[in-house]
Design an enzyme around this catalytic site. Structure first.
Site, PDB file in Angstrom:
ATOM      1  N   HIS A  99      38.467  33.120  11.069  1.00 59.71           N
ATOM      2  CA  HIS A  99      38.150  34.214  10.138  1.00 59.71           C
ATOM      3  C   HIS A  99      36.708  34.024   9.669  1.00 59.71           C
ATOM      4  O   HIS A  99      36.203  32.901   9.605  1.00 59.71           O
ATOM      5  CB  HIS A  99      39.117  34.140   8.954  1.00 59.71           C
ATOM      6  CG  HIS A  99      39.096  35.315   8.048  1.00 59.71           C
ATOM      7  ND1 HIS A  99      38.131  35.496   7.083  1.00 59.71           N
ATOM      8  CD2 HIS A  99      39.942  36.377   7.929  1.00 59.71           C
ATOM      9  CE1 HIS A  99      38.378  36.605   6.410  1.00 59.71           C
ATOM     10  NE2 HIS A  99      39.471  37.164   6.903  1.00 59.71           N
ATOM     11  N   ASP A 181      42.752  26.254   7.354  1.00 60.16           N
ATOM     12  CA  ASP A 181      42.894  27.552   6.699  1.00 60.16           C
ATOM     13  C   ASP A 181      44.343  27.990   6.901  1.00 60.16           C
ATOM     14  O   ASP A 181      44.746  28.385   7.996  1.00 60.16           O
ATOM     15  CB  ASP A 181      41.916  28.537   7.329  1.00 60.16           C
ATOM     16  CG  ASP A 181      42.108  29.969   6.853  1.00 60.16           C
ATOM     17  OD1 ASP A 181      43.010  30.211   6.027  1.00 60.16           O
ATOM     18  OD2 ASP A 181      41.369  30.848   7.331  1.00 60.16           O
ATOM     19  N   GLN A 184      47.481  32.293   6.972  1.00 56.23           N
ATOM     20  CA  GLN A 184      48.483  32.979   7.786  1.00 56.23           C
ATOM     21  C   GLN A 184      49.675  32.097   8.123  1.00 56.23           C
ATOM     22  O   GLN A 184      50.549  32.510   8.888  1.00 56.23           O
ATOM     23  CB  GLN A 184      47.833  33.486   9.081  1.00 56.23           C
ATOM     24  CG  GLN A 184      46.739  34.510   8.878  1.00 56.23           C
ATOM     25  CD  GLN A 184      47.234  35.803   8.259  1.00 56.23           C
ATOM     26  OE1 GLN A 184      48.409  36.148   8.374  1.00 56.23           O
ATOM     27  NE2 GLN A 184      46.342  36.539   7.612  1.00 56.23           N
ATOM     28  N   LYS A 207      48.779  36.920  -0.029  1.00 55.79           N
ATOM     29  CA  LYS A 207      49.505  37.030   1.241  1.00 55.79           C
ATOM     30  C   LYS A 207      50.893  36.402   1.143  1.00 55.79           C
ATOM     31  O   LYS A 207      51.676  36.450   2.089  1.00 55.79           O
ATOM     32  CB  LYS A 207      48.709  36.363   2.360  1.00 55.79           C
ATOM     33  CG  LYS A 207      47.331  36.978   2.631  1.00 55.79           C
ATOM     34  CD  LYS A 207      46.626  36.238   3.740  1.00 55.79           C
ATOM     35  CE  LYS A 207      45.169  36.652   3.856  1.00 55.79           C
ATOM     36  NZ  LYS A 207      44.988  38.044   4.291  1.00 55.79           N
ATOM     37  N   CYS A 348      38.071  40.713  10.435  1.00 53.17           N
ATOM     38  CA  CYS A 348      37.158  39.628  10.027  1.00 53.17           C
ATOM     39  C   CYS A 348      37.106  38.512  11.067  1.00 53.17           C
ATOM     40  O   CYS A 348      36.982  37.328  10.727  1.00 53.17           O
ATOM     41  CB  CYS A 348      37.548  39.076   8.659  1.00 53.17           C
ATOM     42  SG  CYS A 348      37.324  40.241   7.309  1.00 53.17           S
TER      43      CYS A 348
END
Length: 396
Positions: A99, A181, A184, A207, A348
Site C-alpha cells: 500500500h 502492515d 487486511q 476496517k 493505493c
C-alpha cells in the site's frame, strides 16, 4: 444496498454506534488530566480499550500505541525509529505489492537521508505472491528494515511471515527490524505479534468494525523505549522546563495531545462485539468459505480475470478483478445504480498495478455481515451490466 467494499472500510455494528453515543452523552471528558469523575470515567474507558486491543494481538499494554490510523503508525516508525537507526548505505526492503502508506513514508525518509537505499521484492512468476527466492537474494547484511503487508489488499494473499523473518535473521543486519502492515489481516483472523515475531505491527480500527480515525502501532518494548518521540506537546511529557523536556513512559511518549478518545473506546466496543460472535477465529472460518465462493463465482464470468491466489488456495475475503474491454470505473458506476457497492481504482497500490500491467482493478470485499446471497446478487448484476455494456457498444 449490497455492500462489498469492506477492505476500504467496514460497516459498524449497532453496539459500536451505541457506545459512541453513550460516551459523548454521559462520559465526555479529556483523559488522564482531570481529577473529576467524568475525566476518571473517560480515562478508564480509553485505557480499557487499550487493554482489549493488547489482549487481542498478544502484546503488553505498554507496547500498544494508539494513533490516528495505520498510515500515521508507519509514519511514526519511519520518523522515530527510522531517523534514529537508518543512514547512508543502509537498506529498507519493501515489496511491489505494498500500500502507498508503506512506500511513501520510506521514500520521504530516503529524501532526508542521503545514501539510504530502498529495494522492492517482486512477485513470483504467477503474479500471485512474493518471490521468496528473490527476497532471499535481496536481503543483505545492510538490510536494516523489512516492511511488508501481512495480507495484500489487491491480491488477497497472506505473506509467509515465518519464512520472511527467518531470512531476515539469517541474512540481514543484526539489528534489522521487521514491520507488518496488518490492515487486511487483523480484521478477519487471529493475529499474535509474539507468534509472528514482528518488531512492529500496524492496523486500523475502521476496517475492524470500529470508528474511523483510530489506529494501532505495536512495537517491541525494547525498541519503543529507545525511540525518540514522534510529536511533541501535551500528554507525552514528564516535565517541561525552558531548558528542555523529559518524556512520559510508554505508551504515552507517542500519544501527544488529546488522543482520539471516542474512537479508541469505539474500537474497544468493536472488539467486544467480535468476541460476542465467536471471536476472530470464527470470523476467519466463515470468511474463508465466503472468499472461495466469491472468487469461484467471479472466475465463472466470461472475460473476467481475478488476481491473486488460484482456485482452492487460501485468500483474504476480497477479489480484485478486471474485465476485458470494460473500464472498471464504468463497471462500478453501473453496479452502484443497481445497488451494489464495490471499489474501482488502483487501491493505493499503483506500483503493483503497473507491475501487473494494468492501470486499475475492480475489487469486491466481504466482512462478517456478508453472505453468499450478497455475492449472488453482485455476480447477477455484474453479468447484467456486462451484457448491457456489450450491447451498447456493439456495431449497429
Amino acid at each position: 444496498m449490497t455492500y462489498l467494499d469492506s477492505s476500504a472500510t467496514s460497516q459498524k455494528p449497532f453496539a459500536v454506534l451505541a457506545c459512541l453515543s453513550d460516551y459523548y452523552s454521559y462520559h465526555n471528558a479529556n483523559v488522564h488530566r482531570g481529577a473529576h469523575r467524568l475525566s476518571r470515567d473517560a480515562t478508564e474507558r480509553y485505557e480499557g480499550a487499550r487493554d482489549k486491543l493488547a489482549r487481542c494481538i498478544g502484546a503488553d499494554r505498554r507496547e500498544t500505541v494508539f494513533t490516528g490510523g495505520a498510515t500515521e503508525s508507519i509514519n511514526l516508525v519511519a520518523n522515530s525509529w527510522g531517523r534514529a537507526n537508518l543512514g547512508a548505505g543502509d537498506e529498507v526492503l519493501l515489496s511491489v505489492m505494498e500500500h502507498h502508506s508503506n512506500i511513501v513514508p520510506w521514500q520521504l525518509l530516503q529524501q532526508a537521508t542521503p545514501g539510504l537505499v530502498i529495494k522492492y521484492c517482486p512477485l513470483n512468476a504467477g503474479g500471485e505472491d512474493l518471490d521468496y527466492e528473490k527476497l532471499a537474494d535481496l536481503i543483505t547484511p545492510r538490510t536494516k528494515l523489512l516492511s511488508l503487508a501481512h495480507t495484500s489488499n489487491v491480491l488477497g494473499v497472506t505473506t509467509d511471515t515465518a519464512l520472511c523473518l527467518s531470512l531476515l535473521r539469517k541474512k540481514g543486519h543484526k539489528d534489522a527490524a521487521f514491520l507488518l502492515d496488518a490492515c487486511q489481516s487483523l480484521p478477519h483472523k487471529p493475529v499474535d505479534v509474539k507468534a509472528l515475531g514482528c518488531d512492529f505491527l500496524v492496523a486500523s480500527g475502521h476496517k475492524m468494525l470500529g470508528p474511523t480515525g483510530i489506529g494501532l502501532l505495536y512495537g517491541r518494548l525494547p525498541l519503543l523505549e529507545k525511540m525518540p518521540p514522534f510529536m511533541g506537546g501535551g500528554e507525552m511529557i514528564e516535565e517541561v522546563t525552558l531548558g528542555g523536556s523529559t518524556y512520559a513512559g510508554l505508551p504515552g511518549k507517542f500519544e501527544a495531545g488529546t488522543p482520539n478518545i471516542a474512537q479508541a473506546i469505539g474500537w474497544g466496543a468493536a472488539l467486544d462485539y467480535i468476541e460476542s460472535v465467536g471471536g476472530l477465529a470464527r470470523i476467519e472460518e466463515y470468511l474463508d468459505d465466503l472468499s472461495q465462493y466469491l472468487a469461484t463465482r467471479l472466475r465463472a464470468v466470461p472475460k473476467v480475470t481475478v488476481y491473486g491466489p488460484g482456485p482452492g488456495e487460501k485468500r483474504a475475503p476480497l477479489a480484485a478483478f478486471s474485465v476485458e474491454g470494460v473500464h472498471v470505473s464504468d463497471l462500478s458506476t453501473f453496479l452502484d445504480l443497481e445497488g451494489v457497492a464495490i471499489r474501482a481504482g488502483h487501491h493505493c497500490t499503483q506500483p503493483l498495478h503497473k507491475y501487473l500491467g494494468i492501470s486499475h482493478t475492480a475489487r469486491a470485499s466481504c466482512h462478517l455481515y456478508n453472505s453468499r446471497e450478497d455475492i449472488d446478487v453482485f455476480v447477477e448484476k455484474l453479468e447484467e451490466t456486462l451484457a448491457f455494456l456489450a450491447d451498447a457498444t456493439a456495431p449497429r
